[in-house]
Design an enzyme around this catalytic site. Structure first.
Site, short mmCIF file in Angstrom:
data_model
loop_
_atom_site.label_atom_id
_atom_site.label_comp_id
_atom_site.label_asym_id
_atom_site.label_seq_id
_atom_site.Cartn_x
_atom_site.Cartn_y
_atom_site.Cartn_z
N SER A 1 -36.39 -1.10 -10.79
CA SER A 1 -36.26 -2.27 -9.91
C SER A 1 -37.01 -2.14 -8.59
O SER A 1 -37.11 -3.13 -7.86
CB SER A 1 -34.79 -2.56 -9.62
N LYS B 1 -39.67 -4.59 -8.09
CA LYS B 1 -39.36 -5.96 -7.68
C LYS B 1 -39.81 -6.28 -6.25
O LYS B 1 -40.04 -7.43 -5.89
CB LYS B 1 -37.85 -6.21 -7.81
N VAL C 1 -32.89 1.84 -11.29
CA VAL C 1 -32.00 2.63 -12.14
C VAL C 1 -32.65 3.91 -12.66
O VAL C 1 -31.98 4.75 -13.26
CB VAL C 1 -31.40 1.86 -13.34
N TYR D 1 -41.80 -8.51 -17.38
CA TYR D 1 -40.74 -7.90 -16.57
C TYR D 1 -40.44 -6.46 -17.02
O TYR D 1 -40.41 -5.53 -16.21
CB TYR D 1 -39.48 -8.78 -16.65
N TYR E 1 -28.06 -4.20 -4.53
CA TYR E 1 -27.06 -4.98 -5.27
C TYR E 1 -25.74 -5.00 -4.51
O TYR E 1 -25.74 -5.20 -3.29
CB TYR E 1 -26.86 -4.41 -6.69
N1 GLU Z 1 -35.29 -2.77 -15.87
C1 GLU Z 1 -33.96 -2.64 -15.37
C2 GLU Z 1 -33.09 -3.74 -15.92
O1 GLU Z 1 -33.54 -4.84 -16.00
C3 GLU Z 1 -33.99 -2.66 -13.87
C4 GLU Z 1 -32.63 -2.50 -13.23
C5 GLU Z 1 -32.64 -1.63 -11.99
O2 GLU Z 1 -33.55 -0.82 -11.79
O3 GLU Z 1 -31.72 -1.76 -11.17
O4 GLU Z 1 -31.98 -3.55 -16.29
#
Ligand code: GLU
Length: 313
Positions: free
Chosen positions: A68, A71, A265, A195, A247
């Site tokens: 993430s 992003k 993650v 994505y 988050y």
């Molecule tokens: N590719 C992961 C997902 O969509 C990213 C989530 C993350 O890194 O927090 O679940």
């Protein structure tokens, strides 16, 4: 050399040493099977100061799945492509919900709370994809990563991308749900393909800290002189990172670390000390909110010892 240089070097080395010996390391993510193969004993840190000096410790050269953290860079690209119109499709409020939550989407008619929860990031990816083939959009994202990191060796880990493509049922649900509200413009499999692949970009702490430098220095990489975004946009991306980058652990991260940051993650965190440094840490074990357990502790030590919190030294 100024006074701060030996200090920062010592602090980074002390942190790497402390983290190496810790036994409570959190849990490695297993819902993407390929991520479960990573060694939980890994820890890396890289700090790049305003002069471009790199202070690194532990496994700072080992590439890991940025997940993430990508992003932040897709948000930057999408804002460059369609400007503030992006905010009609995605909000910029903290969600207070887990990264893959679907409940808010129903109440809010398919418009995700922010660009960093999965639903929001999928909507951002969809904005980048419009008018392009998935391969072109992905190429643009990867080249942008290489450009901001000033490093053309950065690649996508295809095994991680394929692993998530096979098991990412939640993201499939989120994307289909948004599509039912016309929030996504492109076919769901295309948007998700891009994505999953940008989440699977692999980078080391040093490469990631390099990539974050424009956010620490008003939109410009002070070493290459390249302007990536206007100062106002850099400030705003940092603001979204501070409020939403972890988050439902974003409040705790602001409280303890006091910097804009974005977790993934894969166990990485990119943190920005405006005007001072770009910082990347990596430790694969996660806390209950899906954020790197030791990564957060390491950043807390760093900002405390350096007096780098945005809320005052
Ligand atoms: N590719 C992961 C997902 O969509 C990213 C989530 C993350 O890194 O927090 O679940």
């Amino acid at each position: 050399m100024d006074q701060a240089t030996p200090d920062l070097d010592r602090v980074v080395k002390d942190i790497a040493e402390d983290m190496r010996g810790r036994t409570d390391r959190g849990e490695v993510a297993t819902y993407i099977p390929e991520l479960a193969r990573v060694d939980p004993r890994a820890f890396g840190i890289a700090v790049i100061d305003a002069e471009g000096r790199v202070f690194a410790g532990g496994d700072s050269e080992t590439p890991f799945s940025i997940q993430s953290i990508s992003k932040v860079f897709t948000l930057t690209l999408a804002l460059g492509k369609i400007g503030d119109r992006l905010w009609r499709r995605v909000g910029r409020e903290p969600s207070g919900s887990p990264f893959n939550s679907i409940v808010q989407l129903e109440y809010e008619k398919g418009r995700p709370r922010n660009p960093f929860i999965n639903a929001g990031a999928i909507a951002v990816t969809d904005a980048i994809l419009s008018g392009h083939q998935p391969r072109e959009a992905l190429g643009d994202i990867l080249r942008f990563m290489q450009f901001v990191a000033d490093d053309s060796s950065i690649t996508i880990d295809e095994a991680v991308a394929a692993s998530e493509q096979r098991t990412g049922f939640r993201n499939v649900a989120l994307a289909n749900y948004m599509k039912s509200f016309d929030v996504l413009e492109n076919p769901v499999p295309y948007t998700l393909g891009v994505y999953f692949h940008h989440c699977a970009i692999a980078m080391s702490c040093r490469q990631l800290a390099m990539a974050g430098r424009f956010l620490a220095h008003l939109g410009r990489n002070p070493s290459t002189g390249f302007s990536v975004v206007q100062p106002e946009r850099a400030r705003r991306i940092n603001a979204v990172m501070l409020m939403c980058g972890h988050y439902d652990g974003s409040g705790e991260f602001a409280y303890r670390v006091g910097l804009p940051g974005k977790s993934g993650v894969g166990g990485g965190i990119l943190a920005i000390a405006p005007g001072k440094a770009s910082i990347a840490v990596w430790s694969p074990g996660l806390d209950a909110n899906g954020n790197s357990h030791l990564g957060r502790i390491a950043l807390e030590q760093l900002t405390r010892r350096m007096g780098w919190s945005v809320f005052g030294a």
